[in-house]
Structures are given as structure tokens and as C-alpha cells.
Design an enzyme around this catalytic site. Structure first.
Site, mmCIF file in Angstrom:
data_model
loop_
_atom_site.group_PDB
_atom_site.id
_atom_site.type_symbol
_atom_site.label_atom_id
_atom_site.label_comp_id
_atom_site.label_asym_id
_atom_site.label_seq_id
_atom_site.Cartn_x
_atom_site.Cartn_y
_atom_site.Cartn_z
ATOM 1 N N LYS A 15 0.853 -1.179 0.000
ATOM 2 C CA LYS A 15 0.000 0.000 0.000
ATOM 3 C C LYS A 15 0.889 1.229 0.000
ATOM 4 O O LYS A 15 2.013 1.184 0.497
ATOM 5 C CB LYS A 15 -0.910 0.010 1.231
ATOM 6 C CG LYS A 15 -1.909 -1.126 1.283
ATOM 7 C CD LYS A 15 -2.870 -0.989 2.459
ATOM 8 C CE LYS A 15 -2.169 -1.239 3.773
ATOM 9 N NZ LYS A 15 -3.118 -1.229 4.927
ATOM 10 N N ARG A 92 6.928 1.354 6.501
ATOM 11 C CA ARG A 92 6.498 0.644 7.700
ATOM 12 C C ARG A 92 7.219 -0.695 7.757
ATOM 13 O O ARG A 92 7.175 -1.479 6.805
ATOM 14 C CB ARG A 92 4.994 0.401 7.685
ATOM 15 C CG ARG A 92 4.517 -0.351 8.931
ATOM 16 C CD ARG A 92 3.138 -0.919 8.770
ATOM 17 N NE ARG A 92 2.713 -1.630 9.969
ATOM 18 C CZ ARG A 92 1.909 -2.689 9.961
ATOM 19 N NH1 ARG A 92 1.434 -3.156 8.824
ATOM 20 N NH2 ARG A 92 1.567 -3.268 11.085
ATOM 21 N N HIS A 209 -6.634 -0.716 20.082
ATOM 22 C CA HIS A 209 -6.531 -0.719 18.618
ATOM 23 C C HIS A 209 -7.229 -1.981 18.127
ATOM 24 O O HIS A 209 -6.681 -3.083 18.208
ATOM 25 C CB HIS A 209 -5.060 -0.706 18.194
ATOM 26 C CG HIS A 209 -4.857 -0.784 16.703
ATOM 27 N ND1 HIS A 209 -4.394 0.279 15.963
ATOM 28 C CD2 HIS A 209 -5.052 -1.796 15.820
ATOM 29 C CE1 HIS A 209 -4.311 -0.070 14.690
ATOM 30 N NE2 HIS A 209 -4.711 -1.338 14.584
ATOM 31 N N LEU A 210 -8.458 -1.826 17.655
ATOM 32 C CA LEU A 210 -9.288 -2.971 17.289
ATOM 33 C C LEU A 210 -9.570 -2.952 15.796
ATOM 34 O O LEU A 210 -10.393 -2.166 15.312
ATOM 35 C CB LEU A 210 -10.602 -2.958 18.083
ATOM 36 C CG LEU A 210 -10.480 -2.868 19.606
ATOM 37 C CD1 LEU A 210 -11.869 -2.853 20.245
ATOM 38 C CD2 LEU A 210 -9.637 -4.018 20.162
ATOM 39 N N ARG A 242 -6.724 -14.488 13.979
ATOM 40 C CA ARG A 242 -5.721 -14.941 14.942
ATOM 41 C C ARG A 242 -6.392 -15.300 16.262
ATOM 42 O O ARG A 242 -7.288 -14.600 16.720
ATOM 43 C CB ARG A 242 -4.670 -13.857 15.194
ATOM 44 C CG ARG A 242 -3.829 -13.503 13.992
ATOM 45 C CD ARG A 242 -2.822 -12.419 14.345
ATOM 46 N NE ARG A 242 -2.150 -11.910 13.166
ATOM 47 C CZ ARG A 242 -1.950 -10.622 12.918
ATOM 48 N NH1 ARG A 242 -2.353 -9.702 13.782
ATOM 49 N NH2 ARG A 242 -1.324 -10.240 11.825
ATOM 50 N N MET A 284 -15.871 -8.460 11.348
ATOM 51 C CA MET A 284 -16.689 -8.136 12.511
ATOM 52 C C MET A 284 -18.067 -7.606 12.131
ATOM 53 O O MET A 284 -19.055 -7.837 12.843
ATOM 54 C CB MET A 284 -15.956 -7.127 13.395
ATOM 55 C CG MET A 284 -16.674 -6.816 14.703
ATOM 56 S SD MET A 284 -16.874 -8.277 15.767
ATOM 57 C CE MET A 284 -15.200 -8.451 16.382
ATOM 58 N N ARG A 285 -18.155 -6.917 11.009
ATOM 59 C CA ARG A 285 -19.467 -6.392 10.592
ATOM 60 C C ARG A 285 -20.461 -7.524 10.350
ATOM 61 O O ARG A 285 -21.627 -7.441 10.756
ATOM 62 C CB ARG A 285 -19.299 -5.544 9.328
ATOM 63 C CG ARG A 285 -18.520 -4.253 9.543
ATOM 64 C CD ARG A 285 -18.102 -3.621 8.246
ATOM 65 N NE ARG A 285 -17.155 -4.481 7.519
ATOM 66 C CZ ARG A 285 -16.487 -4.102 6.426
ATOM 67 N NH1 ARG A 285 -16.674 -2.894 5.936
ATOM 68 N NH2 ARG A 285 -15.654 -4.930 5.825
ATOM 69 N N GLY A 333 -12.748 -0.524 16.220
ATOM 70 C CA GLY A 333 -12.878 0.387 17.353
ATOM 71 C C GLY A 333 -13.513 1.713 16.997
ATOM 72 O O GLY A 333 -14.275 2.278 17.789
ATOM 73 N N GLU A 385 -1.935 5.839 10.786
ATOM 74 C CA GLU A 385 -0.573 5.317 10.833
ATOM 75 C C GLU A 385 0.298 5.896 9.724
ATOM 76 O O GLU A 385 1.497 6.138 9.919
ATOM 77 C CB GLU A 385 -0.606 3.793 10.748
ATOM 78 C CG GLU A 385 -1.237 3.146 11.978
ATOM 79 C CD GLU A 385 -1.415 1.655 11.827
ATOM 80 O OE1 GLU A 385 -0.515 0.906 12.247
ATOM 81 O OE2 GLU A 385 -2.459 1.238 11.303
#
Length: 404
Positions: A15, A92, A209-210, A242, A284-285, A333, A385
Site C-alpha cells: 500500500k 512501515r 486498537h481494534l 488470529r 466483525m461487521r 474500534g 498510521e
């Protein structure tokens, strides 16, 4: 205009984001993925609107070819890099081990050290090295800076980073807690101080940090004193794929009884665990939607997810001695009222109270979601970030190249 290009490379993708550092605004961003496959994919977006998005499919043999595709996108769709006054490229890098304590200008020796650290970060550092080499070939006339996820956690005390195993083995094979998501935890904890208009040095903060990857960090006066991820990003919270914390003897049991290989166990815990294992879906959605619709499996998965977060909140509350702020960040989050409410439900006795209306309100801006009576202020702060990497890159080259 003073521009910094931020690159986040993986083994088969990278990215990128171009930022104007005079205004700290995003000029362009993109993704080059499926590198090395028969057909790769490239996306380039000018500005922050989807109206400026272009996409193409084509063979991309390696990271060097991927950077050529990126340069073509800039040349064809803009902004023109020659007009952006690109002064540096920030990279990064997930694992800096105990060698890199701060952002570091990339040299051949630094490259070799990052590559050597692949031994303890085999899923992440090899891709970073490939990206750094390709970027240095494409942008040979500007300095490159490696910004390490682990650097923010170099302030962990020995009691927090030491595992209770044979000392000689631990030293020889570099086994200790390193922590990750440090760039995000640093950005967000500093943004908390700015938002509250309070000195960073006096704040005790728990950062949640979710995202698909998730971690918690206890920040005391701007310093990380403990964090949930360990030697690798596998330790800690339940994540998208994970497992997070697990009794190590489970691995021995499955090796003996199920005959699973090391590779199969790695896959089980890193890519087939977490919410994917518990709910059949790592997004998660989708899990939330299923739970709202009455799916007991999805609700049970959320209960496990919340239970793990609460355990770390309680742990870090104790480690800090007191807590001024709990802050939610990253994709889940920032966007999930269900997760925010569930993660802190029942903690009123610790002075943590979420206001339901504030929690449900949609916003992309920093905001308070706790009640006026809550002793602990609960916030939502969007992370950035890429901007943090660009800031650290700019600060580094200001020291090493003061004439730029």
C-alpha cells in the site's frame, strides 16, 4: 509543497500514500496486490474521494515491477511526483527487534539487519525488505526511512517483556515480548492529549486498537509500559483470524494427538483462528449482523471477544495504577458501537461508563463517548498510521539531512 511517500509492503502486496506535509493532507493513495500471481491488481486514488479512483489488472512479477506500475499511475493520473517535491520515502517495518529503537534512515546495513530480523518476523519483514529495495531503486535520489511497529514499545520494563523460559535460550533466539501496532498507539495516545488539551506526560491511557489485527497498550505519560501482542502479533486479543492468547500446551496436544505439523499449527492459529474460527466469519461487521439477527454462534463469539478485551483492560488498569482515558481506534474500534459497548460493559465499578447516545452517534472525528459522570474518559480517536510514519520520516531526515 513538501511531500512524503509512505509505503507499507507485504510479501505479495504493498500500500502507498503520498502526503503533503505542509498541510498534512493526503494527495494520493493506492494498493498493488497479488504480486507474483498470473494476474495482479493495482488501484490508485487521487485525493480522498472515490471519484479519483482508477484500477487495472495486469501481471506484476515482483515488487520492482509493482513500483513501476505505481509510478505509471502517478504519471498518468496524478499528482505529478515531479511537482510534489518528494523529499523522502517512509517505510512501515513490523519488526525492529531490540536493534531499532527509533525511525532509522535506510542504508545497506539497515536493510541487512531488517532482513536478519525476518527470523523472528517471517510473515512480515521479508515483504518489507522487498519493498524497501524496490522503492530505493525507484526513488534513488531521496532518503528512505524505516519506521518500526516495535519501536514505541522499547520503553517496556523487563517485567513486561520477559518470558519465563530459559534465559540463555531466550537470549540466543531473541525470545521476548516486542509488541506491535506501535505507530498507531503512539499517534493515538498523543492525539488524546491534544484533544483533551492536557499534557501528555500526565495522562495514563489504555489504547484499544481494534481492527482485523487487534492489540491493547498501556501508555503512561506517553510511554508504552505494556502491550498485548508479544514476540509476534499472535499473542493477546481475539482477532479476525488470529486466536490470541492460548495455552501453549494446546500446540503440543494437537501435535501429538492430531499429528498436525508446524505449518498446520501456524495456519490454525494465525489464519484459521479468531472470529473466523468462532463465528465462521472474520469480518466483525458480518458477525455483528448475525448476532443482531439472533444467531447464538455469532453472539457467543462476541462474548469471547469482549471477555478477552475486559481482561486486558483490568490488567492494564492495575499496571498503570489509575486510568484517565480509554480510547478506541482502528477499523472496528472506530466504527462499531456494539463492540465499544460490549468491551466495557459491566465496568462501572471501575469508573468506566459509556453514554449510549454518544456511543451510537456516527462521526469520523475524535469524540467523547463516556457519560459526564464517568471517572474514566472514554474516547474514539481515528488512527492515522500513514501520517505518523510520514511525521517520523520527516523528523528523521530533518536531523540527518538538515539542508532538505
Amino acid at each position: 509543497m513538501t511531500a512524503v511517500l509512505v509505503v507499507n509492503s507485504g510479501s505479495s502486496s504493498f500500500k502507498y500514500q503520498l502526503l503533503d506535509m505542509d498541510t498534512e493532507t493526503e494527495l494520493a493513495s493506492g494498493l498493488v496486490e497479488r504480486i507474483g500471481e498470473p494476474i495482479g491488481h493495482a488501484r490508485h486514488n487521487v485525493g480522498t474521494s472515490k471519484d479519483g479512483r482508477t484500477e487495472r489488472d495486469l501481471p506484476i512479477t515482483d515488487h520492482t515491477a509493482g513500483f513501476a506500475v505505481m509510478l505509471e499511475a502517478f504519471a498518468e493520473h496524478g499528482p505529478q511526483l515531479s511537482e510534489a517535491d518528494l523529499i523522502a520515502v517512509g517505510h512501515r517495518v513490523v519488526q525492529g527487534g531490540n536493534r531499532f529503537f527509533e525511525p532509522t534512515e535506510v542504508t545497506h546495513l539497515v536493510e541487512l539487519n531488517i532482513e536478519d530480523l525476518s527470523e523472528i518476523a517471517p510473515l512480515h519483514n521479508p515483504g518489507a525488505v522487498q519493498g524497501i529495495r524496490a522503492a530505493r531503486a525507484s526513488f534513488a535520489n531521496v532518503p528512505h526511512v524505516a519506521v518500526f511497529d516495535t519501536a514505541f514499545h522499547q520503553t517496556l520494563p523487563p517485567a513486561a517483556y520477559t518470558y519465563a523460559i530459559d534465559k540463555d535460550l531466550a537470549t540466543r533466539y531473541r525470545v521476548r515480548k516486542y509488541g506491535f501496532h506501535g505507530t498507531s498507539h503512539k499517534f493515538v495516545s498523543e492525539a488524546v492529549a491534544t484533544f483533551l488539551d492536557r499534557p501528555l506526560a500526565e495522562l495514563k491511557t489504555i489504547v484499544l486498537h481494534l481492527g482485523n489485527g487487534a492489540s491493547v497498550c498501556a501508555v503512561d505519560g506517553g510511554n508504552s509500559i505494556d502491550t498485548s501482542m508479544g514476540m509476534t502479533p499472535l499473542q493477546g486479543l481475539v482477532m479476525g483470524t488470529r486466536s490470541g492468547d492460548i495455552d501453549p500446551a494446546v500446540i503440543f496436544h494437537l501435535r501429538r494427538r492430531a499429528g498436525m505439523t508446524t505449518a498446520e499449527l501456524d495456519d490454525l492459529l494465525n489464519r484459521r483462528g479468531g472470529m473466523l474460527a468462532l463465528a465462521g466469519n472474520g469480518d466483525m461487521r458480518d458477525v455483528e449482523n448475525a448476532a443482531v439477527a439472533g444467531d447464538p454462534v455469532a453472539q457467543a463469539a462476541l462474548d469471547v471477544y469482549f471477555h478477552r478485551i475486559k481482561g486486558y483492560v483490568g490488567n492494564y488498569y492495575a499496571q498503570l495504577g489509575a486510568v484517565d482515558v480509554i480510547v478506541f481506534t482502528a477499523g472496528v474500534g472506530e466504527n462499531s458501537p456494539i463492540v465499544r459497548a460490549g468491551a466495557l460493559a459491566g465496568l462501572e465499578g471501575m469508573g468506566i461508563e459509556i453514554d449510549p447516545e454518544r456511543n451510537e452517534a456516527k462521526s469520523r472525528k475524535p469524540r467523547v463517548i463516556s457519560t459526564d459522570n464517568s471517572r474514566v474518559t472514554v474516547l474514539v480517536i481515528p488512527t492515522n498510521e500513514e501520517l505518523e510514519i510520514a511525521r517520523q520520516t520527516l523528523a528523521t531526515i530533518s536531523r540527518t539531512h538538515p539542508s532538505l
